[in-house]
Design an enzyme around this catalytic site. Sequence first.
Site, PDB file in Angstrom:
ATOM      1  N   ASP A 156      35.664  39.476  37.329  1.00 52.33           N
ATOM      2  CA  ASP A 156      35.259  38.561  36.243  1.00 52.33           C
ATOM      3  C   ASP A 156      33.858  37.960  36.379  1.00 52.33           C
ATOM      4  OD1 ASP A 156      37.875  39.120  35.635  1.00 52.33           O
ATOM      5  OD2 ASP A 156      38.565  37.049  35.604  1.00 52.33           O
ATOM      6  N   GLU A 177      38.095  39.065  32.262  1.00 52.20           N
ATOM      7  CA  GLU A 177      39.189  38.332  31.632  1.00 52.20           C
ATOM      8  C   GLU A 177      38.882  38.179  30.151  1.00 52.20           C
ATOM      9  OE1 GLU A 177      40.015  34.426  33.230  1.00 52.20           O
ATOM     10  OE2 GLU A 177      41.476  33.986  31.651  1.00 52.20           O
ATOM     11  N   GLN A 226      47.859  31.342  58.489  1.00 50.38           N
ATOM     12  CA  GLN A 226      49.132  31.939  58.911  1.00 50.38           C
ATOM     13  C   GLN A 226      48.989  33.430  59.239  1.00 50.38           C
ATOM     14  OE1 GLN A 226      52.763  30.418  56.862  1.00 50.38           O
ATOM     15  NE2 GLN A 226      51.280  29.690  55.331  1.00 50.38           N
ATOM     16  N   LYS A 281      44.990  35.941  34.592  1.00 51.49           N
ATOM     17  CA  LYS A 281      44.148  35.594  35.730  1.00 51.49           C
ATOM     18  C   LYS A 281      44.200  36.712  36.780  1.00 51.49           C
ATOM     19  CE  LYS A 281      43.287  31.652  33.797  1.00 51.49           C
ATOM     20  NZ  LYS A 281      42.099  31.609  32.925  1.00 51.49           N
ATOM     21  N   CYS A 285      41.094  33.401  39.514  1.00 52.70           N
ATOM     22  CA  CYS A 285      41.330  34.839  39.331  1.00 52.70           C
ATOM     23  C   CYS A 285      41.254  35.629  40.631  1.00 52.70           C
ATOM     24  CB  CYS A 285      40.373  35.384  38.288  1.00 52.70           C
ATOM     25  SG  CYS A 285      40.743  34.707  36.645  1.00 52.70           S
ATOM     26  N   VAL A 288      34.662  35.819  40.706  1.00 48.44           N
ATOM     27  CA  VAL A 288      34.940  34.412  40.393  1.00 48.44           C
ATOM     28  C   VAL A 288      36.229  34.283  39.576  1.00 48.44           C
ATOM     29  CG1 VAL A 288      32.491  33.856  40.411  1.00 48.44           C
ATOM     30  CG2 VAL A 288      33.551  34.453  38.238  1.00 48.44           C
ATOM     31  N   THR A 289      36.892  33.105  39.657  1.00 49.44           N
ATOM     32  CA  THR A 289      36.603  32.050  40.601  1.00 49.44           C
ATOM     33  C   THR A 289      37.560  32.174  41.787  1.00 49.44           C
ATOM     34  OG1 THR A 289      38.088  30.434  39.539  1.00 49.44           O
ATOM     35  CG2 THR A 289      35.826  30.466  38.785  1.00 49.44           C
ATOM     36  N   LYS A 339      41.543  42.513  31.438  1.00 52.69           N
ATOM     37  CA  LYS A 339      42.822  41.873  31.763  1.00 52.69           C
ATOM     38  C   LYS A 339      43.004  40.617  30.919  1.00 52.69           C
ATOM     39  CE  LYS A 339      40.837  39.450  35.800  1.00 52.69           C
ATOM     40  NZ  LYS A 339      41.140  38.060  35.480  1.00 52.69           N
TER      41      LYS A 339
HETATM   42  N1  TIU Z   1      38.072  34.447  36.214  1.00 50.57           N
HETATM   43  C1  TIU Z   1      38.592  33.229  36.346  1.00 50.57           C
HETATM   44  O1  TIU Z   1      38.713  32.697  37.422  1.00 50.57           O
HETATM   45  N2  TIU Z   1      38.950  32.595  35.191  1.00 50.57           N
HETATM   46  C2  TIU Z   1      39.062  31.248  35.057  1.00 50.57           C
HETATM   47  O2  TIU Z   1      39.550  30.753  34.062  1.00 50.57           O
HETATM   48  N3  TIU Z   1      38.582  30.513  36.076  1.00 50.57           N
HETATM   49  C3  TIU Z   1      38.486  29.157  36.144  1.00 50.57           C
HETATM   50  O3  TIU Z   1      38.106  28.656  37.191  1.00 50.57           O
HETATM   51  N4  TIU Z   1      38.784  28.411  35.078  1.00 50.57           N
END
Ligand code: TIU
Length: 217
Positions: free
Chosen positions: A23, A68, A198, A128, A158, A153-154, A125
């Site tokens: 993403d 996304e 862990q 997430k 995701c 990210v993030t 996709k």
């Molecule tokens: N790609 C992804 O992480 N989508 C999000 O919506 N991330 C947020 O941090 N909101």
Amino acid sequence: MEIAAEPYPFVLDPEHAALLIIDMQRDFLEPGGFGEMLGNDVTQLRRTIEPNRRLLRERGLKVMHTREGHRPDLFDLPQAKKTRGRSKTSIGDPGPMGRILVRGEAGHDIIPELYPKPGEPVIDKPGKGAFYATDLDAMLQHQGVKQLVVTGVTTEVCVNTTVREANDRGYERLVLEDCVGSYFPEFQEMGLKMIKAQGGIFGWVTTSGEILKALKA
Ligand code: TIU
């Protein structure tokens, strides 16, 4: 090839590994995009661009990108995702770079710095996680991929969701801490800790420098 990592060295098998870039889309990373419109600090994400670019230049691994986003008719957008956040502007509405998180719109596309090259598939996709409602699992199986080097990210949203999905599907997962980013420094730190805790419950964590060193050797 052995790569220094936490919680212990990761044995990379480049023939059966893929770099999965999550993403890296204009709406999340660019000043003036949807992420910044929501009040987020995009500089926290933009520091990941250069290390991802160096990794792409090395070309030692198969590369796959994700985005996304939703169908223009929004038939794949759950009402709960649409209304969450109580934002005046939400997914599907006109935003600063076209309709927000809608496939085909400028803001939904991947940033120019990391734009996919021919032969680098893009997985669209709706969720997430990159495995939910996509062909990713089948594509990885048909390509003989057993290990995922994950960036993008993030970190806590995701990237973490995808790493957990990959865990349950039997893939090994190596996350590159300088190539993943969060708008929130505390989530960046905890998002990585949750993966490597862990005994590496969701995977290994290393840096792009370590993997580049190994690929060049
Ligand atoms: N790609 C992804 O992480 N989508 C999000 O919506 N991330 C947020 O941090 N909101």
